[in-house]
Scaffold this motif. Structure first.
Motif, PDB file in Angstrom:
ATOM      1  N   ALA A   2       9.600   8.557 -11.925  1.00  0.00           N
ATOM      2  CA  ALA A   2      10.512   7.886 -11.231  1.00  0.00           C
ATOM      3  C   ALA A   2      10.753   8.427  -9.644  1.00  0.00           C
ATOM      4  N   LEU A   3      10.596   9.703  -9.899  1.00  0.00           N
ATOM      5  CA  LEU A   3      10.561  10.378  -8.369  1.00  0.00           C
ATOM      6  C   LEU A   3       9.642   9.977  -7.603  1.00  0.00           C
ATOM      7  N   LEU A   4       8.351  10.166  -8.093  1.00  0.00           N
ATOM      8  CA  LEU A   4       7.159   9.745  -7.305  1.00  0.00           C
ATOM      9  C   LEU A   4       7.202   8.263  -6.841  1.00  0.00           C
ATOM     10  N   GLY A   5       7.855   7.320  -7.729  1.00  0.00           N
ATOM     11  CA  GLY A   5       7.751   5.901  -7.410  1.00  0.00           C
ATOM     12  C   GLY A   5       8.887   5.730  -6.173  1.00  0.00           C
ATOM     13  N   ALA A   6       9.959   6.495  -6.368  1.00  0.00           N
ATOM     14  CA  ALA A   6      11.053   6.174  -5.328  1.00  0.00           C
ATOM     15  C   ALA A   6      10.484   6.811  -3.880  1.00  0.00           C
ATOM     16  N   THR A   7       9.845   7.854  -4.039  1.00  0.00           N
ATOM     17  CA  THR A   7       9.156   8.458  -2.935  1.00  0.00           C
ATOM     18  C   THR A   7       8.327   7.432  -2.090  1.00  0.00           C
ATOM     19  N   LEU A   8       7.331   6.879  -2.883  1.00  0.00           N
ATOM     20  CA  LEU A   8       6.336   6.035  -2.302  1.00  0.00           C
ATOM     21  C   LEU A   8       7.193   4.760  -1.883  1.00  0.00           C
ATOM     22  N   PHE A   9       8.039   4.156  -2.570  1.00  0.00           N
ATOM     23  CA  PHE A   9       9.214   3.155  -1.836  1.00  0.00           C
ATOM     24  C   PHE A   9       9.351   3.474  -0.623  1.00  0.00           C
ATOM     25  N   CYS A  10      10.125   4.364  -0.506  1.00  0.00           N
ATOM     26  CA  CYS A  10      10.824   4.867   0.785  1.00  0.00           C
ATOM     27  C   CYS A  10       9.679   5.296   1.868  1.00  0.00           C
ATOM     28  N   ALA A  11       8.623   5.721   1.462  1.00  0.00           N
ATOM     29  CA  ALA A  11       7.531   5.885   2.425  1.00  0.00           C
ATOM     30  C   ALA A  11       7.042   4.618   2.935  1.00  0.00           C
ATOM     31  N   LEU A  12       6.680   3.626   2.081  1.00  0.00           N
ATOM     32  CA  LEU A  12       6.411   2.310   2.242  1.00  0.00           C
ATOM     33  C   LEU A  12       7.319   1.664   3.238  1.00  0.00           C
ATOM     34  N   LEU A  13       8.564   1.700   3.253  1.00  0.00           N
ATOM     35  CA  LEU A  13       9.768   1.083   3.925  1.00  0.00           C
ATOM     36  C   LEU A  13       9.609   1.813   5.259  1.00  0.00           C
ATOM     37  N   HIS A  14       9.432   3.227   5.303  1.00  0.00           N
ATOM     38  CA  HIS A  14       8.990   3.656   6.613  1.00  0.00           C
ATOM     39  C   HIS A  14       8.107   3.375   7.339  1.00  0.00           C
ATOM     40  N   VAL A  15       6.988   2.935   6.884  1.00  0.00           N
ATOM     41  CA  VAL A  15       5.806   2.734   7.569  1.00  0.00           C
ATOM     42  C   VAL A  15       5.660   1.117   7.567  1.00  0.00           C
ATOM     43  N   ALA A  16       6.129   0.290   6.768  1.00  0.00           N
ATOM     44  CA  ALA A  16       6.084  -1.096   6.850  1.00  0.00           C
ATOM     45  C   ALA A  16       7.331  -1.730   6.310  1.00  0.00           C
ATOM     46  N   PRO A  17       8.507  -1.657   7.083  1.00  0.00           N
ATOM     47  CA  PRO A  17       9.826  -2.123   6.543  1.00  0.00           C
ATOM     48  C   PRO A  17       9.837  -3.415   6.285  1.00  0.00           C
TER      49      PRO A  17
END
Length: 205
Positions: free
Chosen positions: A153-168
């Motif tokens: 879950a931690l890794l999934g949330a991290t990926l989600f936030c990273a993707l939002l930062h790169v491609a909001p």
């Protein structure tokens, strides 16, 4: 609308885990419903209190409450036909945890919190309901086991936030995060993945 419906699915899944988690404790229908509702709504309630969200999500929209109640009632009458309830518990719990993690992180970001706070709020929301359920039913929380539980879950949330930062503006960021989290959790259940021994705390013998 999609994230709203997904949230309802998560509520139902966690409510079902509350019923399954009761096991063979001979609880009455009211107690089972209460356990299912507390399991389903507990994590999100803690999240909203920590973020000072007003009103708390299920008070602002009672549909969440009724979905958890109906899911608990249905599970109460149907669970007797399920042979391996533990398998159902861990998979439903994993889906609810990963789903709540992503939706909570998204809500935190929508309220103006930073990415690290969003990840932590997501993780807290995801694991809190299951911990409340396990404590109330007298079982060791899944979080305290050796296998991968909160980490996916931690890794999934991290990926989600990273993707939002790169491609909001990408519409599928939340689904990528959810897929990673749930996929890793299912893999850990199916293949029995654990942390290596050098990452385990041994304590004093």
């Amino acid at each position: 609308m999609a994230i709203y419906l997904i949230g309802m699915v998560g509520i139902a899944a966690f409510s079902i885990t509350g019923v399954v988690g009761a096991g063979k404790k001979d609880m009455d229908l009211f107690s089972i419903i209460l356990l299912g509702v507390v399991t389903a709504l507990g994590g999100g309630t803690i999240r909203d209190i920590l973020m000072d969200a007003n009103p708390i999500f299920w008070i602002g929209d009672e549909t969440y409450l009724w979905v958890s109640v109906v899911a608990a009632i249905m599970a109460f009458f149907c669970i007797r036909f399920v042979k391996n309830t533990y398998t159902l518990l861990i998979y439903a719990d994993s889906f609810g945890m990963c789903l709540f993690t992503i939706t909570a992180a998204e809500k935190a970001l929508s309220m103006g919190f930073s990415y690290p706070v969003a990840v932590l709020m997501g993780l807290t929301t995801g694991i809190a309901g299951g911990m409340i359920r396990d404590i109330l039913t007298g079982k060791m929380p899944l979080l305290l086991g050796r296998e991968f539980y909160a980490t996916p879950a931690l890794l999934g949330a991290t990926l989600f936030c990273a993707l939002l930062h790169v491609a909001p503006d990408h519409p599928f960021n939340r689904y990528y995060g959810l897929t990673l989290a749930f996929g890793l959790r299912c893999a850990s259940i199916h293949w029995g993945l654990y942390y290596p021994r050098f990452l385990l705390y041994k304590g004093n013998a």
